[in-house]
Design a protein around this motif. Structure first.
Motif, short mmCIF file in Angstrom:
data_model
loop_
_atom_site.label_atom_id
_atom_site.label_comp_id
_atom_site.label_asym_id
_atom_site.label_seq_id
_atom_site.Cartn_x
_atom_site.Cartn_y
_atom_site.Cartn_z
N UNK A 1 8.97 1.05 5.31
CA UNK A 1 8.12 1.24 4.14
C UNK A 1 7.17 0.07 3.92
N UNK A 2 7.36 -1.03 4.69
CA UNK A 2 6.47 -2.17 4.57
C UNK A 2 5.44 -2.13 5.68
N UNK A 6 -0.35 -5.83 5.89
CA UNK A 6 -0.74 -5.94 4.48
C UNK A 6 -0.58 -7.38 4.00
N UNK A 14 -4.75 -3.34 1.60
CA UNK A 14 -4.08 -2.03 1.55
C UNK A 14 -5.11 -0.92 1.82
N UNK A 18 -5.28 1.83 5.04
CA UNK A 18 -5.38 3.27 4.80
C UNK A 18 -6.75 3.82 5.23
N UNK A 106 2.53 -6.06 -8.26
CA UNK A 106 3.29 -6.27 -7.03
C UNK A 106 3.85 -7.69 -6.94
#
Lengths: 258, 246
Positions: A1-2, A6, A14, A18, A106
Motif C-alpha cells: 500500500x506504500x 512517493x 503523489x 498517478x 499525512x
C-alpha cells in the motif's frame, strides 16, 4: 500500500505517481484571448493582514464578469490573491489547497510558512513555458502565519511571474491596477494618520474599499466597489489565529459610514 | 503449497488465528453519531489511534502502529486524489472502503507468504444529519460491516466486541452530550481492557469510572470530533480530554 517513489507528505509527487498533471503546459498557436486584469493587494494593520481584491474579469476590452473571487483561503492560516490568468491561477490555488491539507493530515503537523511560500514559487516555475509565451501568466500574493516566532505573526509575500518570492514589509499589490494603489499605500504609510499598520479593522476595511475605488477610476479592468449594483470587494483578514472573511453586508455597513 | 488447496485453506486459517492472537490486548476504539457531529475516541500515546482522513472523514484503529500507518496513508492518498481529480464532495467512505481499502486488505491477507496486516478499524463519514452518518467496521481480512448512525466499538476479539457493542448500544441510548458519551466509551474501554463481563456481574458506574480514571494516569485519551454545525469545509477537530471536561 506504500509507494516507494512517493515523497512523504508531498502531494505533487503523489500526482506524478498517478500520472496526473497539476498544470498543463501545452499551448495552442491559436490561443483565445485570455481573461485577466485585476487589482489585488495586502497590507499589515493592527490585528494582522488585510488582503483584498476587486471582482472583475476581462478579456480584451470585454468585461467577462464582475463576480470573481480573487482572494482565496488556502488553508486555516494562508491566503492567496490571484492576478493574471484565472484558469491557471485557480488551478494553482487548488493544487496548494490539496497539497497543504495532504501534508498536514499525512504528516500530522502543518507545513511551515517557508515551505508554503516555496510551494507557490514551484508552481510558478512549473508554469514557466506558459509565462514565457505570454499565455497563462500569474503574479500572485501570498499571506501566511509564521509560527516560528512568538507570538505567531502573519507575513505577506509577493512573486514575480518566474517564481521569485519576496517578503513585503508593509504592503504589496499586483494586477493592472496595482501601480495606482501602490503609490497611495506608500503615501499613507509615510504620511497617513493613522498609518495602515496602525489601523483598526474598521479603518482598514474603509481604506481597502477606497483603494479599490481609486484603482477602478484609473484602470478599466478593475471592477472597484459599486454598492448600487451590490458589488463589493473580496476582503479577508489573516490573524495569527486564522482567517476571517469580511462579508458583503459588513462592507456595506462600513461603506455607509464613509 | 498453493497447488494443494487443503493446505492453502489450513494456512489461511492459521493466519487468521495468528492475527487474532497478535491483536489480543489491543486498546479498543469507539465512535458515535451525535446530533452535533461524530465523536471518535481511543486510548493511546498521542496521535496513534484516532486520525483525520478527509474533510468529513475520520478513522480510529487498533493493532500494529506500522500497519495502521500504512492503511491511513492509503486512505489519505485515495481521498486526496479523488478530491483533486473530481471534487472534495465526491470523496465517499463507501467507495474508499469497498473499492479501495477492503480489496487491498483481502489481497494482502490471502497472500500467505507475506506478513498480514495486524489491524482492526472503525471509519466514519459525517452526514447532513445523524441518520446519514456512515460507519464502516473494517477487519484485517478486508471484510466489513456498514452502519448508519448509532455508536460503535472496535475491539481486538469478536466475541467480546459483540458483548461490548450490545451493552454500549443500550447504555448510550438517549445520550447526546459529548462528555457523557466519552465517559461511557471510557467505561467500555476499561471493562474490555480488564476482561469485565458485560452480561453478568457488570461493575457499577462508580467502579467503572474510578477504574478508567486510574488507568488513564499513564495513558492519553485521543478524541476526534467531526463537527456538523461548523461552516468550515474541514469538519475534523482534535480535542483533548480537558476540552471535553473529562
Amino acid at each position: 500500500m506504500n509507494n516507494a517513489n512517493l515523497i512523504a507528505g508531498d502531494f505533487l509527487s503523489l500526482l506524478a505517481t498517478q500520472k496526473v498533471s497539476a498544470l498543463k503546459t501545452e499551448v495552442s498557436a491559436s490561443a483565445p484571448v485570455q481573461t485577466q486584469a485585476t487589482t489585488v493587494f495586502a497590507f499589515h494593520f493592527s490585528e494582522g493582514i488585510l488582503m483584498a481584491g476587486d471582482r472583475r474579469a476581462t478579456a480584451g476590452n470585454v468585461i467577462v464578469t464582475d463576480r470573481v473571487e480573487k482572494i482565496m483561503d488556502i488553508d486555516a492560516s494562508s491566503l492567496l490573491a490571484i492576478a493574471g490568468t484565472p484558469a491557471t491561477a485557480f488551478e494553482m490555488a487548488r493544487v496548494l489547497q490539496t497539497s497543504f491539507e495532504y501534508y498536514r493530515r499525512s504528516q500530522l503537523q502543518p507545513l511551515s510558512l517557508p515551505a508554503k511560500v516555496r510551494a507557490l514559487a514551484r508552481l510558478l516555475r512549473d508554469n514557466l513555458p506558459m509565462t514565457m509565451q505570454g499565455v497563462g501568466i500569474v503574479v500572485p500574493l501570498f499571506a501566511g502565519v509564521d509560527h516560528t516566532v512568538s507570538p505567531a505573526k502573519p507575513q505577506i509575500y509577493f512573486y514575480d511571474p518566474l517564481g521569485a518570492q519576496f517578503q513585503a514589509v508593509g504592503h504589496a499589490a499586483s494586477g493592472s491596477g496595482s501601480q495606482t494603489i501602490r503609490s497611495v499605500m506608500s503615501f499613507q504609510e509615510h504620511y497617513g494618520n493613522p498609518k495602515p499598520s496602525e489601523m483598526n479593522l474598521a479603518d482598514a476595511i474603509r481604506f481597502a474599499s477606497r483603494l479599490l475605488i481609486t484603482a477602478s477610476e484609473f484602470d478599466s479592468a478593475t471592477g472597484g466597489v459599486n454598492p448600487a449594483s451590490e458589488i463589493y470587494a473580496t476582503i479577508k483578514v489573516l490573524r495569527s489565529t486564522g482567517v476571517e472573511t469580511i462579508s458583503d453586508a459588513q462592507q456595506k455597513e462600513f461603506l455607509q459610514k464613509l | 503449497m498453493t497447488e494443494e488447496p487443503y493446505r492453502w485453506l489450513e494456512a489461511v486459517a492459521n493466519r487468521r488465528d495468528y492475527v487474532r492472537e497478535q491483536l489480543k490486548g489491543g486498546s479498543p476504539v469507539f465512535a458515535a453519531s451525535l446530533p452535533d457531529g461524530i465523536l471518535l475516541l481511543g486510548v493511546g500515546s498521542g496521535q496513534s489511534k484516532v486520525f483525520e482522513i478527509f474533510d468529513r472523514h475520520a478513522m480510529a484503529g487498533l493493532g500494529h502502529p506500522a500497519d495502521i500507518e500504512k492503511i491511513r496513508q492509503a486512505a489519505l492518498d485515495a481521498a486526496h486524489m479523488e478530491a483533486f481529480t473530481r471534487a472534495p464532495e465526491d470523496v465517499s467512505l463507501r467507495r474508499l472502503v469497498s473499492f479501495g481499502l477492503s480489496g487491498q486488505l483481502k489481497t494482502n491477507f490471502e497472500q500467505i507468504f507475506s506478513a498480514p496486516f495486524l489491524i482492526e478499524l472503525l471509519l466514519a463519514e459525517l452526514g447532513i444529519d445523524p441518520s446519514k452518518d456512515l460507519f464502516f467496521r473494517l477487519h484485517f481480512d478486508g471484510s466489513f460491516q456498514t452502519h448508519f448512525g448509532g455508536a460503535y466499538v472496535c475491539a481486538s476479539q469478536m466475541d467480546t466486541e459483540s458483548a461490548a457493542q450490545k451493552w454500549l448500544t443500550e447504555t448510550i441510548k438517549g445520550k447526546t452530550d459529548r462528555k457523557q458519551v466519552a465517559q461511557i466509551f471510557l467505561e467500555v474501554w476499561w471493562m474490555l481492557m480488564h476482561g469485565k463481563s458485560f452480561t453478568t456481574s457488570t461493575p457499577n458506574e462508580s467502579e467503572r469510572e474510578s477504574g478508567w480514571r486510574a488507568d488513564l494516569n499513564e495513558k492519553s485519551v485521543e478524541i476526534g470530533w467531526l463537527d456538523r454545525k461548523t461552516s468550515r469545509l474541514i469538519r475534523y477537530e482534535s480535542l483533548t480530554a480537558e476540552q471535553l471536561g473529562l
